[in-house]
Design an enzyme around this catalytic site. Structure first.
Site, PDB file in Angstrom:
ATOM      1  N   ALA A  71       1.049  -1.095   0.089  1.00 59.47           N
ATOM      2  CA  ALA A  71       0.156   0.020  -0.007  1.00 59.47           C
ATOM      3  C   ALA A  71       0.971   1.258   0.080  1.00 59.47           C
ATOM      4  O   ALA A  71       1.985   1.280   0.414  1.00 59.47           O
ATOM      5  CB  ALA A  71      -0.973   0.019   1.114  1.00 59.47           C
ATOM      6  N   GLU A 119      -0.379  -9.333  -0.284  1.00 60.75           N
ATOM      7  CA  GLU A 119      -1.879  -9.750  -0.069  1.00 60.75           C
ATOM      8  C   GLU A 119      -2.672  -9.889  -1.474  1.00 60.75           C
ATOM      9  O   GLU A 119      -3.604 -10.620  -1.527  1.00 60.75           O
ATOM     10  CB  GLU A 119      -2.381  -8.686   0.901  1.00 60.75           C
ATOM     11  CG  GLU A 119      -1.851  -8.681   2.166  1.00 60.75           C
ATOM     12  CD  GLU A 119      -2.021  -7.411   3.100  1.00 60.75           C
ATOM     13  OE1 GLU A 119      -1.707  -6.281   2.592  1.00 60.75           O
ATOM     14  OE2 GLU A 119      -2.798  -7.454   4.220  1.00 60.75           O
ATOM     15  N   GLU A 139       4.966  -4.746   7.327  1.00 65.44           N
ATOM     16  CA  GLU A 139       4.176  -3.667   7.879  1.00 65.44           C
ATOM     17  C   GLU A 139       4.573  -3.461   9.316  1.00 65.44           C
ATOM     18  O   GLU A 139       4.336  -2.201   9.676  1.00 65.44           O
ATOM     19  CB  GLU A 139       2.597  -4.201   7.858  1.00 65.44           C
ATOM     20  CG  GLU A 139       1.848  -4.059   6.670  1.00 65.44           C
ATOM     21  CD  GLU A 139       1.994  -5.015   5.781  1.00 65.44           C
ATOM     22  OE1 GLU A 139       2.960  -6.070   5.874  1.00 65.44           O
ATOM     23  OE2 GLU A 139       1.140  -5.165   4.673  1.00 65.44           O
TER      24      GLU A 139
END
Ligand code: CAA
Length: 265
Positions: A71, A119, A139
């Site tokens: 992300a 993911e 993360e």
């Protein structure tokens, strides 16, 4: 909104017969998933999902280095709690769409598949990777956890301890580890990746489309169920397929010693 030029298009589409190749296209940011890219990916998935000419999809990243490096950290850095939760839900819903597309989606992992990129791989039907690909959920190095399904899908796929080791260390792993743990099904030379993925996708696309959709649905439904319940789902879906024209055609073609011509009905 249609981007102005192909170069601006955040998700490129190229059709090869019944296979759509979707290329996530933000190479300067290693294809990091920001809101516009997620929106465009959702549009492209809707587009190929409703296009009767398309029977399988290959997802890859543009550029030499990355499939998707996660992300978009710059976009997320100043999020408040509610915005971050919403962003996770948006990402999860786009990835869930892959599961409900009714057409197989194969990841061709050409480089870094980190965080949201891994993911995305987990949401696909299966993955083929370049020997140079790298995988991980970093993360925790950013003070957060995976938000696009990683804590759930990785543990289901590679087991709780393997998943927790990956999630808690945030380590980046080589393609051999990903193959060993079953995250990807095949490793190929980087320059062969696209052609191998397209060739496998063409083979998948030649199979009965109604059966393909049922197969993914039953595997996913059974994932969380006791074996007996999963087996009942399988038998019910097996039965339903005998109402399809594809079943009549597939079995008739076998008996008549000719290739099947599936209509997807
Ligand atoms: N978000 C935003 N930008 C990113 C990015 C990301 N996830 N990953 C890379 N970029 C950008 C870099 O900022 C850099 O931009 P500039 O040229 O403008 O500086 C460009 O892409 C190239 O990256 P690097 O210079 O860092 O390339 P490198 O070869 O030195 O390193 C890398 C490659 C190891 C992948 C490194 O870029 C990296 O660690 N990226 C972040 C990986 C990460 O932590 N991903 C998880 C994100 S959080 C997440 O995904 C949460 C979730 O589950 C929803």
């Amino acid at each position: 909104m249609e981007p102005n030029t192909v170069a601006d298009d955040l998700v490129l589409r190229r059709d090869e017969g019944a296979v759509a190749l979707l290329t996530l296209n933000r190479p300067k940011a290693l294809n990091a998933l920001n809101q516009p890219l997620l929106t465009r990916l959702a549009e492209r998935l809707r587009e190929v999902g409703t296009d009767d000419a398309i029977r399988a999809v290959v997802l890859t990243g543009s550029g030499e280095k990355a499939f998707v490096a996660g992300a978009d950290i710059a976009e997320m850095a100043d999020y408040d709690a509610a915005t971050a939760q919403h962003f996770a839900l948006v990402g999860q819903s786009v990835f869930n769409h892959i599961a409900s597309l009714g057409k197989p989606v194969i990841a061709a992992v050409n480089g870094f598949a980190l965080g949201g990129g891994l993911e995305l791989v987990l949401a696909c039907d299966f993955a083929i990777a370049s020997q140079k690909a790298k995988f991980g959920l970093p993360e925790v190095t950013l003070g957060v956890i995976p938000g696009f399904g990683g804590t759930q899908r990785l543990a289901r796929l590679i087991g709780r301890h393997n998943a927790l080791r990956w999630i808690l260390t945030g380590d980046v792993h080589g393609a051999d580890d990903a193959l060993r743990l079953g995250l990807v099904t095949q490793l190929v030379e980087p320059e062969q990746l696209q052609s191998v993925a397209l060739e496998v996708a063409q083979r998948v696309a030649s199979r009965g489309p109604v059966a393909l959709a049922a197969a993914r649905q039953v595997v996913d439904q059974g994932w969380d169920l006791p074996l007996a319940d999963g087996l009942r789902k399988e038998a019910a879906a097996f039965g339903r397929l005998f109402k399809s024209a594809d079943q009549k055609e597939g079995m008739a073609a076998f008996l008549q010693k000719r290739p099947a011509k599936f209509l997807g009905k």
